[in-house]
Design a protein around this motif. Structure first.
Motif, mmCIF file in Angstrom:
data_model
loop_
_atom_site.group_PDB
_atom_site.id
_atom_site.type_symbol
_atom_site.label_atom_id
_atom_site.label_comp_id
_atom_site.label_asym_id
_atom_site.label_seq_id
_atom_site.Cartn_x
_atom_site.Cartn_y
_atom_site.Cartn_z
ATOM 1 N N TRP A 241 35.052 31.581 44.103
ATOM 2 C CA TRP A 241 34.303 32.829 44.201
ATOM 3 C C TRP A 241 34.625 33.492 45.534
ATOM 4 C CZ3 TRP A 241 31.242 35.476 40.798
ATOM 5 C CH2 TRP A 241 30.825 34.809 39.649
ATOM 6 N N GLY A 242 34.533 34.807 45.573
ATOM 7 C CA GLY A 242 34.714 35.537 46.817
ATOM 8 C C GLY A 242 33.637 36.592 46.960
ATOM 9 N N ALA A 251 33.561 38.269 43.239
ATOM 10 C CA ALA A 251 34.601 38.165 42.225
ATOM 11 C C ALA A 251 34.958 36.702 42.040
ATOM 12 C CB ALA A 251 35.844 38.966 42.617
ATOM 13 N N GLN A 252 35.530 36.382 40.892
ATOM 14 C CA GLN A 252 35.925 35.015 40.583
ATOM 15 C C GLN A 252 37.431 34.823 40.752
ATOM 16 O OE1 GLN A 252 33.954 32.890 37.276
ATOM 17 N NE2 GLN A 252 33.405 34.924 36.496
ATOM 18 N N TYR A 253 37.810 33.585 40.979
ATOM 19 C CA TYR A 253 39.208 33.139 40.949
ATOM 20 C C TYR A 253 40.116 34.009 41.821
ATOM 21 C CZ TYR A 253 37.380 30.456 37.058
ATOM 22 O OH TYR A 253 36.628 29.604 36.285
ATOM 23 N N SER A 265 39.072 38.438 39.701
ATOM 24 C CA SER A 265 38.440 38.947 38.483
ATOM 25 C C SER A 265 37.759 40.288 38.723
ATOM 26 C CB SER A 265 37.401 37.940 37.991
ATOM 27 O OG SER A 265 36.230 38.012 38.809
ATOM 28 N N VAL A 266 37.194 40.832 37.665
ATOM 29 C CA VAL A 266 36.315 41.991 37.792
ATOM 30 C C VAL A 266 35.113 41.600 38.640
ATOM 31 C CG1 VAL A 266 37.039 43.133 35.673
ATOM 32 C CG2 VAL A 266 35.318 41.329 35.563
ATOM 33 N N LEU A 295 41.464 41.748 37.570
ATOM 34 C CA LEU A 295 41.888 41.311 36.250
ATOM 35 C C LEU A 295 40.669 40.878 35.443
ATOM 36 C CD1 LEU A 295 44.532 39.028 37.865
ATOM 37 C CD2 LEU A 295 45.242 40.891 36.356
ATOM 38 N N THR A 296 40.871 40.635 34.152
ATOM 39 C CA THR A 296 39.816 39.986 33.390
ATOM 40 C C THR A 296 39.617 38.580 33.951
ATOM 41 O OG1 THR A 296 41.307 39.001 31.748
ATOM 42 C CG2 THR A 296 40.521 41.238 31.301
ATOM 43 N N VAL A 297 38.494 37.979 33.649
ATOM 44 C CA VAL A 297 38.212 36.641 34.157
ATOM 45 C C VAL A 297 39.272 35.651 33.667
ATOM 46 C CG1 VAL A 297 36.570 34.729 34.144
ATOM 47 C CG2 VAL A 297 35.747 37.085 34.347
ATOM 48 N N SER A 298 39.630 35.732 32.391
ATOM 49 C CA SER A 298 40.622 34.801 31.836
ATOM 50 C C SER A 298 41.967 34.939 32.520
ATOM 51 C CB SER A 298 40.764 35.024 30.327
ATOM 52 O OG SER A 298 39.568 34.746 29.651
#
Length: 470
Positions: A241-242, A251-253, A265-266, A295-298
């Motif tokens: 996470w950031g 945001a993730q990843y 991520s978004v 980007l999308t999470v995936s």
């Protein structure tokens, strides 16, 4: 702890307002900012180790490069390049190992480029006049030499390329090519700013990044806060996470692009997936960030899981604007899980023929989809107005083609295909030659289509570092 971090960063922003526009704090699975006992921000590396340096947050530390990186990705600074005594203009020196100079690329000029052209000509790669200007002909010759000699094909004469070129073992154009060795990095990530697509490539049997693995819709930096163009090597810093304190978002990843920007991520208002900022999801496919690539999470997770430190990243502007294609990569949002739905299977195309043209007309505008949009795109392509992907989705490329058609036919130019525009569009024969075949529809892509070629990329050496993140 977060209050302390925020106050500390606010103080730095006050002291250095001209060089710090945004920053990011790395967080663990629970959303806690990773700080050491001295209050400095920790970074989780690819190998799981933790390093401590608050300076890295602000982009004052250059990205970590792998040992012996490919020549076009060395962190050259023009002030650090070795001094090369220019040769007399009337005499071009014999090519030797000592002729190797700093990074040479498109747009450069001078004696070093003249030496490069002379050596390429000797080996049969360059047949034009030696001008000392590094442009398309020289770039193509360098690419041909790199391919023949098993080097990374990027059209940039870096250190490894020049050392090989001026060596006694350089393979001439007339000889059999050498067997390329696999690049160190498994993937190359190519960020297409024009179309807001991030593509992941892996290398083929020749060692070229030509195998398309994944296509991902994204949001890059705005015109005011652009994502820097050029090529970098992915640093080690990454986090689950950031936190962006200036904007109060998460945001993730996160995976670093350079010392100031990241793939992620978004956005979220809190470090949990139930607090999604849906506006950032809806904005995918447009420039919305402060320099990062959203980007999308995936997709962000795929990069986080698969692209290690040393991954090559190229950010470029494409010569082809095709927003219709971009939108085939945009998923819908699942309202219950707040995650993206799988992309649907492509809809079968109707048969394009005059008897299947629309008999009644609805007003088509940005975002419209359906068989009537497909017919409009096919008809515009047949008449030479539309050159993008035939998808049945009405976006910027279709609107631009409609405007051009409207202008040529004395209609009100608004980019929307209403009743009057369509009645004229389908009512005239056009200026196509009688023996010209109808245009073949461009297939709607799946998330990971089979690759046919490498992207049209003009990588630089190292992208200039921005001070914006998010």
């Amino acid at each position: 702890m977060r209050t302390f971090s925020f106050l500390f960063l606010t103080l730095l922003l006050f002291i250095f307002p001209s060089c710090i526009a945004e920053t990011v704090l790395w967080e663990d699975e629970n959303g806690s900012v990773l700080l050491d006992e001295n209050g400095e921000i920790n970074f989780i590396s690819v190998d799981g180790s933790v390093s401590s340096s608050v300076l890295e947050t602000f982009g004052t530390v250059a990205p970590v490069f792998p040992s012996e990186p490919e020549e076009s990705f060395l962190p050259y600074d023009e002030n650090d390049l070795p001094e090369v005594t220019p040769a007399p203009t009337e005499v071009v020196p014999e090519p030797t190992a000592a002729s190797v100079s700093g990074l040479l690329r498109y747009g450069d000029s001078g004696d070093a480029v003249a030496r490069l052209q002379t050596r390429l000509a000797e080996l049969g790669y360059y047949s034009a006049k030696v001008t000392g200007g590094y442009y398309k002909v020289t770039q193509s010759a360098v690419r041909a030499f790199q391919k023949q000699n098993g080097l990374l094909v990027d059209g940039i004469a870096g250190r490894k390329t020049q050392e090989c070129l001026f060596s006694d073992t350089a393979v001439p154009a007339s000889a059999a090519p050498v067997t390329a060795t696999a690049p160190t990095a498994k993937y190359l990530l190519a960020v297409d700013i024009t179309n807001q697509i991030t593509r992941a490539y892996t290398y083929d049997e020749q060692g070229n990044y030509s195998v398309l693995v994944r296509e991902m819709i994204c949001s890059t930096g705005t015109t005011k806060n652009p994502t820097p163009l050029g090529t970098t090597v992915m640093p080690k810093s990454r986090a689950r996470w950031g936190y962006f304190p200036t904007w109060g978002s998460h945001a993730q990843y996160l995976t670093r692009i350079d010392s100031a920007n990241a793939f992620h991520s978004v956005l979220y208002s809190h470090p949990n997936e139930k607090s999604l900022a849906t506006s950032s999801f809806d904005a995918l496919g447009t420039r919305q960030s402060h320099g990062c690539v959203r980007l999308t999470v995936s997709d962000a997770k795929w990069i986080y899981d698969n692209c290690e430190a040393g991954t090559l990243i190229t950010v470029y502007e494409s010569d082809v604007y095709d927003p219709e294609y971009t939108m085939t990569l945009k998923p819908t949002l699942n309202a219950q899980t707040l995650r993206e739905n799988p992309l649907p299977e492509p809809t079968p195309y109707p048969v394009y023929a005059p008897e299947n043209w629309p008999k009644s007309y609805r007003t088509l505008r940005n975002g419209s989809t359906g068989q009537d949009v497909f017919m409009v795109q096919m008809r515009l392509a047949e008449l030479g107005y539309y050159h993008g992907s035939i998808t049945g989705g009405y976006y910027g490329g279709t609107a631009a083609a409609v405007k051009a058609f409207q202008k040529d036919n004395g209609l009100s130019v608004d980019g929307m295909a209403g009743k009057q525009t369509q009645s004229i569009l389908f009512g005239q024969s056009g200026d196509m030659p009688s023996d010209s075949p109808l245009p073949e529809p461009t297939p709607t892509p799946s998330p990971s289509p089979a690759p046919t070629s490498t992207p049209t990329v003009e990588p630089g050496s190292i992208a200039p570092f921005s001070e914006t993140v998010g």
